[in-house]
Design a protein around this motif. Structure first.
Motif, mmCIF file in Angstrom:
data_model
loop_
_atom_site.group_PDB
_atom_site.id
_atom_site.type_symbol
_atom_site.label_atom_id
_atom_site.label_comp_id
_atom_site.label_asym_id
_atom_site.label_seq_id
_atom_site.Cartn_x
_atom_site.Cartn_y
_atom_site.Cartn_z
ATOM 1 N N THR A 281 0.711 -10.799 -0.114
ATOM 2 C CA THR A 281 1.656 -9.947 0.444
ATOM 3 C C THR A 281 1.347 -8.588 0.613
ATOM 4 N N THR A 282 1.620 -8.149 1.972
ATOM 5 C CA THR A 282 1.282 -6.581 2.163
ATOM 6 C C THR A 282 2.529 -5.970 2.458
ATOM 7 N N SER A 283 2.762 -4.868 2.037
ATOM 8 C CA SER A 283 3.693 -4.140 2.190
ATOM 9 C C SER A 283 3.499 -2.477 2.332
ATOM 10 N N GLY A 284 3.825 -1.821 3.478
ATOM 11 C CA GLY A 284 3.545 -0.438 3.590
ATOM 12 C C GLY A 284 4.488 0.197 4.583
ATOM 13 N N SER A 285 4.870 1.419 4.423
ATOM 14 C CA SER A 285 5.641 2.170 5.242
ATOM 15 C C SER A 285 5.216 2.370 6.787
ATOM 16 N N THR A 286 3.919 2.716 6.572
ATOM 17 C CA THR A 286 3.113 2.983 8.046
ATOM 18 C C THR A 286 1.604 2.226 7.748
#
Length: 268
Positions: free
Chosen positions: A117-122
């Motif tokens: 799972t990958t989660s980032g704002s930008t």
């Protein structure tokens, strides 16, 4: 992997921790960073990362940033799997968070899979978060699969979040499939989130398919590439798409929705 670890100890991999908030500015599951050195060649073969990595600006399931290298040099991943959970604010990926300001360096992923799972704002992507400000560089992603969820705000995609500000650089994604769902606000793509402000840079998408569901909340969501933009008349970038398909559903609450790619309207 042993090469990667021994390499780690010789590098100036500076990181900063805010103890009251428990995060680092960059973090990698295997190598904190590959930075400002003579790289030579690193091969990572038959390795699985199941790390949980939390950082701020450069976060990767294998490597956080690869920055400031002057080649000829090579970083390759062969038959590797990322089951990592990567969380950050900018340049976040299951494999390499940031590829920035390198010269004459080759990066390749062959027969690799991202199932984390990958989660980032930008700039969030399963293989590379941000590919920017490089010159004379080559990136090849061949026979790879993303099955993991990617979630971001701006520029989120199944393979590479953002490609920008590169010169004389080439990237090929071939014989690869995105099966993971991608959620973001703008520049959401099945393969690439955003492609902008590059000079003499070419991206080739060959025999690739997006099967993942794409969800955007504002604008620019495309089955293969979320956003293709031009910031100046001097840009000379090229995007080649051959024998590729989008089979995933795309939904956007507002703005542009495109079956294959969205091009900036004023420059189309």
């Amino acid at each position: 992997l042993s090469t990667c670890w021994s390499f780690l100890w010789t590098q100036r991999c500076h990181h900063q921790r805010r103890d009251n908030q428990h995060f680092v500015f960059f973090q990698g599951g295997f190598c904190w960073c590959i930075e400002h050195s003579v790289l030579g060649s690193i091969s990572v073969v038959n390795v699985t990362s199941s790390a949980t990595v939390n950082g701020q600006y450069k976060v990767g399931g294998f490597v956080a940033p690869m920055e400031g290298q002057t080649g000829p040099a090579t970083l390759s991943f062969d038959n590797c799997v990322s089951k990592a959970t990567a969380n950050g604010r900018m340049n976040v990926a299951g494999f390499v968070g940031s590829v920035y300001n390198n010269r004459q360096v080759n990066v390749s992923f062959i027969n690799c899979e991202q199932d984390g799972t990958t989660s980032g704002s930008t700039n969030a992507g399963s293989f590379v978060g941000g590919l920017s400000s490089n010159e004379g560089m080559s990136v090849n992603i061949t026979k790879c699969v993303n099955s993991g969820k990617v979630q971001g705000d701006s520029t989120a995609a199944g393979f590479v979040g953002l490609v920008s500000l590169n010169k004389n650089t080439g990237m090929t994604i071939a014989d690869s499939v995105n099966k993971g769902n991608v959620i973001g606000s703008s520049s959401v793509g099945g393969l690439i989130g955003g492609f902008r402000a590059n000079i003499k840079t070419e991206i080739t998408l060959l025999n690739c398919t997006n099967n993942g569901e794409l969800t955007g909340t504002t604008e620019f969501s495309g089955g293969l590439v979320g956003y293709v933009g031009f910031d100046s008349e001097t840009e000379s970038a090229k995007l080649v798409i051959q024998n590729c398909a989008n089979k995933g559903a795309i939904s956007v609450l507002g703005g542009s929705i495109c079956g294959m790619l969205c091009v900036e309207p004023s420059k189309a």
